[in-house]
Write a protein that holds these residues in place. Structure first.
Motif, PDB file in Angstrom:
ATOM      1  N   LEU A  15     -55.129  27.763  54.583  1.00 21.57           N
ATOM      2  CA  LEU A  15     -53.694  28.063  54.604  1.00 21.57           C
ATOM      3  C   LEU A  15     -52.994  27.422  55.810  1.00 21.57           C
ATOM      4  O   LEU A  15     -53.499  26.477  56.393  1.00 21.57           O
ATOM      5  N   SER A  60     -51.286  29.822  37.453  1.00 18.85           N
ATOM      6  CA  SER A  60     -52.231  30.710  38.151  1.00 18.85           C
ATOM      7  C   SER A  60     -52.272  32.098  37.513  1.00 18.85           C
ATOM      8  O   SER A  60     -53.335  32.711  37.439  1.00 18.85           O
ATOM      9  N   THR A  86     -55.638  25.213  48.834  1.00 27.93           N
ATOM     10  CA  THR A  86     -55.118  24.710  50.103  1.00 27.93           C
ATOM     11  C   THR A  86     -53.614  24.634  49.979  1.00 27.93           C
ATOM     12  O   THR A  86     -53.096  23.999  49.054  1.00 27.93           O
ATOM     13  N   GLY A  87     -52.935  25.281  50.904  1.00 24.70           N
ATOM     14  CA  GLY A  87     -51.473  25.280  50.872  1.00 24.70           C
ATOM     15  C   GLY A  87     -50.931  26.310  51.838  1.00 24.70           C
ATOM     16  O   GLY A  87     -51.603  26.679  52.812  1.00 24.70           O
ATOM     17  N   SER A  88     -49.755  26.797  51.551  1.00 23.25           N
ATOM     18  CA  SER A  88     -49.093  27.704  52.492  1.00 23.25           C
ATOM     19  C   SER A  88     -49.712  29.109  52.445  1.00 23.25           C
ATOM     20  O   SER A  88     -50.263  29.529  51.420  1.00 23.25           O
ATOM     21  N   LYS A 130     -55.572  21.733  39.806  1.00 21.22           N
ATOM     22  CA  LYS A 130     -54.126  21.604  39.663  1.00 21.22           C
ATOM     23  C   LYS A 130     -53.579  20.973  40.942  1.00 21.22           C
ATOM     24  O   LYS A 130     -53.487  21.618  41.979  1.00 21.22           O
ATOM     25  N   ARG A 151     -62.457  17.202  48.717  1.00 24.22           N
ATOM     26  CA  ARG A 151     -63.233  18.155  49.517  1.00 24.22           C
ATOM     27  C   ARG A 151     -63.435  19.478  48.786  1.00 24.22           C
ATOM     28  O   ARG A 151     -64.166  20.341  49.255  1.00 24.22           O
ATOM     29  N   GLU A 187     -44.534  26.720  61.303  1.00 23.45           N
ATOM     30  CA  GLU A 187     -45.254  25.468  61.121  1.00 23.45           C
ATOM     31  C   GLU A 187     -44.204  24.356  60.982  1.00 23.45           C
ATOM     32  O   GLU A 187     -43.390  24.393  60.062  1.00 23.45           O
ATOM     33  N   GLU A 219     -47.302  19.285  42.397  1.00 24.32           N
ATOM     34  CA  GLU A 219     -46.397  18.587  41.481  1.00 24.32           C
ATOM     35  C   GLU A 219     -45.715  17.389  42.142  1.00 24.32           C
ATOM     36  O   GLU A 219     -45.266  16.479  41.456  1.00 24.32           O
ATOM     37  N   TRP A 240     -49.713  18.593  48.676  1.00 27.87           N
ATOM     38  CA  TRP A 240     -49.275  17.201  48.548  1.00 27.87           C
ATOM     39  C   TRP A 240     -49.601  16.340  49.759  1.00 27.87           C
ATOM     40  O   TRP A 240     -49.474  15.128  49.708  1.00 27.87           O
ATOM     41  N   THR A 291     -54.335  22.262  45.000  1.00 25.32           N
ATOM     42  CA  THR A 291     -54.234  21.413  46.197  1.00 25.32           C
ATOM     43  C   THR A 291     -52.771  21.111  46.567  1.00 25.32           C
ATOM     44  O   THR A 291     -51.894  21.140  45.712  1.00 25.32           O
ATOM     45  N   CYS A 325     -51.876  20.495  58.335  1.00 23.97           N
ATOM     46  CA  CYS A 325     -52.027  21.903  58.701  1.00 23.97           C
ATOM     47  C   CYS A 325     -52.615  22.057  60.096  1.00 23.97           C
ATOM     48  O   CYS A 325     -52.489  23.110  60.696  1.00 23.97           O
TER      49      CYS A 325
HETATM   50  P1  NAD Z   1     -47.570  25.149  48.869  1.00 24.99           P
HETATM   51  O1  NAD Z   1     -48.262  26.427  49.166  1.00 24.99           O
HETATM   52  O2  NAD Z   1     -46.130  25.190  48.567  1.00 24.99           O
HETATM   53  O3  NAD Z   1     -48.249  24.419  47.637  1.00 24.99           O
HETATM   54  C1  NAD Z   1     -49.613  24.126  47.590  1.00 24.99           C
HETATM   55  C2  NAD Z   1     -50.061  24.106  46.159  1.00 24.99           C
HETATM   56  O4  NAD Z   1     -49.883  25.392  45.618  1.00 24.99           O
HETATM   57  C3  NAD Z   1     -49.284  23.157  45.241  1.00 24.99           C
HETATM   58  O5  NAD Z   1     -50.197  22.595  44.329  1.00 24.99           O
HETATM   59  C4  NAD Z   1     -48.345  24.088  44.503  1.00 24.99           C
HETATM   60  O6  NAD Z   1     -48.011  23.615  43.232  1.00 24.99           O
HETATM   61  C5  NAD Z   1     -49.214  25.302  44.374  1.00 24.99           C
HETATM   62  N1  NAD Z   1     -48.519  26.563  44.133  1.00 24.99           N
HETATM   63  C6  NAD Z   1     -47.345  26.990  44.597  1.00 24.99           C
HETATM   64  N2  NAD Z   1     -47.084  28.236  44.120  1.00 24.99           N
HETATM   65  C7  NAD Z   1     -48.141  28.583  43.342  1.00 24.99           C
HETATM   66  C8  NAD Z   1     -48.484  29.733  42.569  1.00 24.99           C
HETATM   67  N3  NAD Z   1     -47.699  30.801  42.506  1.00 24.99           N
HETATM   68  N4  NAD Z   1     -49.656  29.722  41.891  1.00 24.99           N
HETATM   69  C9  NAD Z   1     -50.479  28.658  41.957  1.00 24.99           C
HETATM   70  N5  NAD Z   1     -50.208  27.552  42.666  1.00 24.99           N
HETATM   71  C10 NAD Z   1     -49.060  27.524  43.357  1.00 24.99           C
HETATM   72  O7  NAD Z   1     -47.890  24.223  50.103  1.00 24.99           O
HETATM   73  P2  NAD Z   1     -47.451  22.720  50.334  1.00 24.99           P
HETATM   74  O8  NAD Z   1     -46.056  22.689  50.817  1.00 24.99           O
HETATM   75  O9  NAD Z   1     -47.809  21.858  49.171  1.00 24.99           O
HETATM   76  O10 NAD Z   1     -48.456  22.317  51.513  1.00 24.99           O
HETATM   77  C11 NAD Z   1     -48.185  22.601  52.814  1.00 24.99           C
HETATM   78  C12 NAD Z   1     -48.941  23.816  53.289  1.00 24.99           C
HETATM   79  O11 NAD Z   1     -50.323  23.633  53.065  1.00 24.99           O
HETATM   80  C13 NAD Z   1     -48.805  24.029  54.768  1.00 24.99           C
HETATM   81  O12 NAD Z   1     -48.625  25.391  55.051  1.00 24.99           O
HETATM   82  C14 NAD Z   1     -50.131  23.556  55.315  1.00 24.99           C
HETATM   83  O13 NAD Z   1     -50.490  24.131  56.541  1.00 24.99           O
HETATM   84  C15 NAD Z   1     -51.054  23.932  54.244  1.00 24.99           C
HETATM   85  N6  NAD Z   1     -52.268  23.139  54.312  1.00 24.99           N
HETATM   86  C16 NAD Z   1     -53.402  23.757  54.742  1.00 24.99           C
HETATM   87  C17 NAD Z   1     -54.566  23.024  54.863  1.00 24.99           C
HETATM   88  C18 NAD Z   1     -55.818  23.683  55.331  1.00 24.99           C
HETATM   89  O14 NAD Z   1     -56.872  23.123  55.123  1.00 24.99           O
HETATM   90  N7  NAD Z   1     -55.755  24.854  55.945  1.00 24.99           N
HETATM   91  C19 NAD Z   1     -54.588  21.668  54.522  1.00 24.99           C
HETATM   92  C20 NAD Z   1     -53.412  21.069  54.082  1.00 24.99           C
HETATM   93  C21 NAD Z   1     -52.260  21.835  53.973  1.00 24.99           C
END
Ligand code: NAD
Length: 486
Positions: free
Chosen positions: A256, A217, A232-234, A179, A164, A386, A182, A155, A153, A289
């Motif tokens: 993403l 991972s 959920t993340g980038s 996880k 969710r 973004e 951080e 931050w 997830t 996002c």
């Molecule tokens: P991020 O991708 O940098 O990090 C998200 C998570 O991934 C964190 O827990 C991080 O520790 C982990 N992570 C990073 N590298 C990893 C790896 N190699 N293996 C496993 N885990 C890893 O994103 P962020 O900056 O924390 O969040 C912002 C991004 O999340 C934005 O792009 C946003 O659009 C997206 N987001 C999407 C949604 C959605 O539902 N589509 C919702 C919220 C945020």
């Protein structure tokens, strides 16, 4: 800039003190409003992560065989426990993530709603019975838990992004290893601690905090006991995880990045359009996002819209999320502030006008002024990436076709917004937007009962609603031969 109410900060620190202290190596968690150290949490290595997989697998075997009612009851008890600790959760969210306390309370309502919704959904297990057209056999279609699920997830919504995923996984009969980011691990740790207090089976929900997400991972997603990864993340990290998931052909859900377009037509109710755009932009300080990233306004109402939006943005009170009346807290870290500076400078150099804001704010934390840019050229960075901050980037358009083409000219496809009072136009434009969800005359479309997710490079899979439960289920069928039916 307003400063924090010390009593609220003390409440958050009391909650943090109640979370089990780490043993072994740790990493720090900071308050983005002040840069102050607020906690040290366990920095789990690969062995600890694999031990969590082991615990989850053992607990999952029994959990998969529980009745739907048992799972529903556990989730409902967790929901009650979470809501009984609403103020503690909200304080914790503001302390580690920075958003204003009122917004943290909204996140607690939104985040706990997933737990309630899936407690309800868990008690209505799916499945169908079908007679084969030629007769001679019947087919029973059942839904089985997908198995051990790894949840990763971000931050920006430390509670809601966790619930969710956890709630539908548990409802479906799956054990989880989660996880958290951080930057904001404490809210997840606390929410899971509350689950343990109501007797969720030991080992069913495992939190692994680590400062090395890639080692986590690499090890966990290659473990044969793991069957699913939900992230959920980038988009960038999503691609890495999709690659890793290919080794053992895992089920994947990927929420993403986004680049949401807002389309404001000349027949919109201007008050609703401004209020909805403001919400879509400023919810979570723009760090969402589905945040309004490109705001397209039809030329005949452009100036009136910009004037009102600028007034609304300029009147936002910025400060510590624990200060009364604050509408915008800090960004998550210094990199986020640097990114806003770079995006605004680039747009300005390419001819955009800065209507309000445009600069970082001094004072220890990571603050940036609510900003409105107009006449943003399509090739500006702010239009192509973004933003993830309080910068509203406005562009003009003339025709409906042009607006749709420009809105779709992105590799992302998470959310879109349409403001018009013409129902045909609203639905026709929504149909043509290449996104997973569309807000029509409103700026906050997410809901536990709605299937949230993106198309194109914004992801695969859905969260929330019945579709979100299916992400944790495998479909199986039994073909039952029948004598005398054909
Ligand atoms: P991020 O991708 O940098 O990090 C998200 C998570 O991934 C964190 O827990 C991080 O520790 C982990 N992570 C990073 N590298 C990893 C790896 N190699 N293996 C496993 N885990 C890893 O994103 P962020 O900056 O924390 O969040 C912002 C991004 O999340 C934005 O792009 C946003 O659009 C997206 N987001 C999407 C949604 C959605 O539902 N589509 C919702 C919220 C945020």
């Amino acid at each position: 800039m307003r400063s924090a109410d010390p009593a609220e900060v003390a409440r958050a620190d009391e909650v943090i003190a109640g979370i089990a202290p780490p043993s072994g190596p740790t990493f720090p968690v900071h308050d983005p409003a002040t840069g102050e150290l607020i906690a040290e949490v366990a920095d789990h290595d690969v062995d600890a992560a694999l031990a969590a997989v082991e615990r989850a697998e053992a607990a999952g075997r029994a959990w998969a065989r529980t009745s739907a009612r048992t799972r529903a009851d556990v989730l409902l008890a967790w929901y009650d426990q979470l809501t009984a600790h609403t103020d503690d959760l909200a304080a914790l969210i503001t302390r580690e993530m920075g958003k204003p306390l009122a917004e943290s309370l909204t996140e607690v309502r939104y985040g706990t709603d997933f737990v309630r919704w899936y407690s309800e959904e868990a008690s209505r297990p799916g499945g169908t019975y079908r007679e084969l057209p030629a007769g001679g056999a019947d087919v029973l279609v059942r839904r089985a838990p997908v198995g051990l699920s790894v949840l990763i997830t971000p931050w920006n919504f430390p509670l809601a992004m966790a619930t969710r995923k956890i709630a539908p996984a548990l409802a479906a009969g799956c054990p989880v290893v989660i996880k958290p980011a951080e930057l904001t691990p404490l809210t997840t740790m606390y929410a899971v601690m509350l689950a343990e207090q109501i007797g969720v089976p030991e080992g069913l929900i495992n939190v692994v905090t680590t400062s090395s997400p890639s080692s986590f991972s690499e090890a966990v997603l290659r473990d044969p006991r793991v069957r699913k990864v939900s992230f959920t993340g980038s988009t960038e990290v999503g691609r890495v995880l999709l690659n890793l998931a290919s080794h053992n052909v895992l089920r994947t859900s990927m929420e993403l990045g986004g680049n949401a377009a807002v389309l404001v037509f000349d027949d919109a109710d201007l008050d609703r359009a401004v209020a909805g755009t403001f919400q879509a932009k400023m919810r979570n300080g723009g760090q969402s996002c589905i945040a309004a990233n490109r705001i397209f306004v039809q030329d005949t109402i452009h100036d009136a819209f910009v004037e009102r939006l600028t007034d609304a943005m300029a009147s936002v009170v910025v400060g510590n999320g624990f200060a009364p009346g604050v509408g915008l807290g800090p960004l998550i870290d210094d990199r986020a502030v640097d990114s806003m500076v770079r995006l605004v400078a680039d747009a300005y150099e390419r001819g955009a006008e800065v209507r309000t804001g445009g600069a970082p704010l001094p004072g220890g934390g990571y603050f940036f002024e609510p900003t409105v840019l107009t006449d943003v050229p399509a090739d500006a960075l702010v239009a192509a990436t973004e933003i993830f901050g309080p910068v509203a980037a406005v562009q003009r358009f003339s025709t409906e076709d042009e607006a749709i083409a420009r809105a779709n000219a992105t590799e992302f496809g998470l959310a879109g917004y349409v403001f018009t009072q013409n129902l045909d136009r609203a639905l026709n434009v929504a149909d043509r937007l290449e996104t997973g969800l569309v807000g029509i005359n409103q700026g906050v479309p997410s809901n536990a009962a709605a299937p949230f997710g993106g198309v194109k490079q914004s992801g695969v899979g859905r969260e929330g609603s019945g579709e979100g439960l299916e992400e944790y289920q495998e479909v199986r069928f039994y073909n039952i031969a029948r004598r005398g039916t054909a």
